[in-house]
Design an enzyme around this catalytic site. Structure first.
Site, PDB file in Angstrom:
ATOM      1  N   HIS A  64       0.807  -1.146  -0.003  1.00 24.51           N
ATOM      2  CA  HIS A  64      -0.176  -0.283   0.048  1.00 24.51           C
ATOM      3  C   HIS A  64       1.001   1.262   0.045  1.00 24.51           C
ATOM      4  CE1 HIS A  64      -3.333  -2.711   0.914  1.00 24.51           C
ATOM      5  NE2 HIS A  64      -2.712  -3.156   1.927  1.00 24.51           N
ATOM      6  N   HIS A  94       5.512   6.587   6.460  1.00 26.37           N
ATOM      7  CA  HIS A  94       5.195   6.173   5.106  1.00 26.37           C
ATOM      8  C   HIS A  94       4.897   7.484   4.458  1.00 26.37           C
ATOM      9  CE1 HIS A  94       1.366   5.816   7.400  1.00 26.37           C
ATOM     10  NE2 HIS A  94       0.972   6.125   6.333  1.00 26.37           N
ATOM     11  N   HIS A  96       2.066   9.037   1.023  1.00 25.75           N
ATOM     12  CA  HIS A  96       0.875   8.876   0.228  1.00 25.75           C
ATOM     13  C   HIS A  96       1.301   9.678  -1.142  1.00 25.75           C
ATOM     14  CE1 HIS A  96      -1.661   6.614   3.038  1.00 25.75           C
ATOM     15  NE2 HIS A  96      -0.869   7.463   3.806  1.00 25.75           N
ATOM     16  N   GLU A 106      -3.406  13.262   1.118  1.00 23.42           N
ATOM     17  CA  GLU A 106      -4.647  12.803   1.666  1.00 23.42           C
ATOM     18  C   GLU A 106      -5.447  14.103   2.288  1.00 23.42           C
ATOM     19  OE1 GLU A 106      -4.655   8.224   2.309  1.00 23.42           O
ATOM     20  OE2 GLU A 106      -3.546   9.162   4.212  1.00 23.42           O
ATOM     21  N   HIS A 119       3.530  10.936   6.546  1.00 21.71           N
ATOM     22  CA  HIS A 119       2.792  10.175   7.804  1.00 21.71           C
ATOM     23  C   HIS A 119       4.011   9.823   8.905  1.00 21.71           C
ATOM     24  CE1 HIS A 119      -1.275  10.255   6.051  1.00 21.71           C
ATOM     25  NE2 HIS A 119      -0.755  11.546   6.156  1.00 21.71           N
ATOM     26  N   THR A 199      -5.900   6.564   8.120  1.00 25.62           N
ATOM     27  CA  THR A 199      -6.613   6.705   6.773  1.00 25.62           C
ATOM     28  C   THR A 199      -6.538   5.489   5.854  1.00 25.62           C
ATOM     29  OG1 THR A 199      -4.473   7.367   5.773  1.00 25.62           O
ATOM     30  CG2 THR A 199      -5.717   9.091   6.779  1.00 25.62           C
TER      31      THR A 199
END
Length: 261
Positions: A64, A94, A96, A106, A119, A199
């Protein structure tokens, strides 16, 4: 979408997560859109990130995102202050991000998104015995969010992007010792804070969010290395490039957003 087979595609993405994780429709889901005007809360002190003793262990592809894990058995890497009553230990960080030419943060600010979002995930080791216990408790986690905007090369981010070829496929992991995430912080630590959730599934409503207002820079070349990662394992027939791994903003549902300045 059985078991842990959630993702970011049409059939297993954020729009259908509520089928396996009903809390997706809960009252404190994340991310959210931060409005342009957020009132200053004078009771909020500065957030302090004590990362002086670096304990990074490895970097991995969990199918992910790309994740850097830390030794969280003691209080050598913690955050405290701000909206937090206790120190919280650093567990992992990590990212996104979007597809080529597309934003992928996000959280959004006044409806505008950024290229990527980092994050830093911490847990309340004062009250809870393990990260898993904390992750399910209302005050268990504290996540520092940092926006990445497209610009010049980030001088320290290359340490991470240079290691990504070793974790290209889902399930891969390699040693990644001695990295201190302090180098990824913007110069100002002014922030917004609100009560929210993870999230990604299981979407526990356990997070005190601390979103730093100032973004850091990332170049298109560096973002391109993120997009070379794969959602899929090396043995899988179908390859799926890791991009657009973000959840869109969720309803605020009456929650209060506070500003440190």
């Amino acid at each position: 979408m059985k078991g842990n087979h959630w993702g970011y595609g049409q059939e297993n993405g954020p729009d259908v997560w509520h089928k396996n994780y009903p809390v997706a429709l809960g009252s404190r889901q994340s991310p959210i859109d931060i409005p342009r005007q957020v009132s200053h809360d004078p009771s909020l002190g500065p957030i302090v990130l004590d990362y002086d003793h670096c304990t990074s262990i490895n970097i991995s592809n969990n199918g992910h995102s790309v994740v850097v894990y830390f030794d969280d058995t003691d209080d050598r890497s913690v955050i405290h202050g701000g909206p937090l009553e206790n120190p919280y230990r650093l567990k992992q960080f990590h990212f996104h991000w979007g597809g080529k030419g597309c934003d992928g943060s996000e959280h959004t600010v006044a409806g505008n998104s950024y290229a990527s979002e980092l994050h830093l995930v911490h847990w309340n080791a004062v009250k809870y015995k393990s990260f898993d216990h904390a992750a399910a408790a209302p005050d268990g986690l504290a996540v520092v969010g940092i926006f990445l905007e497209t610009g010049d090369d980030h001088r320290w981010l290359h340490t991470i992007t240079d290691a990504m070829y070793m974790v290209k496929y889902k399930g891969s992991v390699t040693d990644f010792k001695g990295f201190n995430p302090k180098c990824l912080l913007p110069s100002s630590l002014h922030y917004w804070t609100y009560l929210g959730s993870l999230t990604t599934p299981p979407l526990h409503e356990s997070v005190t969010w601390i979103l730093l207002k100032d973004p850091i820079a990332v170049s298109e070349k560096q973002l391109g290395k993120f997009r070379l990662l794969q959602f899929t394992g090396e043995e899988e027939d179908q390859r799926s490039r890791m991009e657009n791994n973000f959840r869109p903003p969720q309803p605020l549902k009456g929650r209060r957003i506070r500003s440190s300045n």
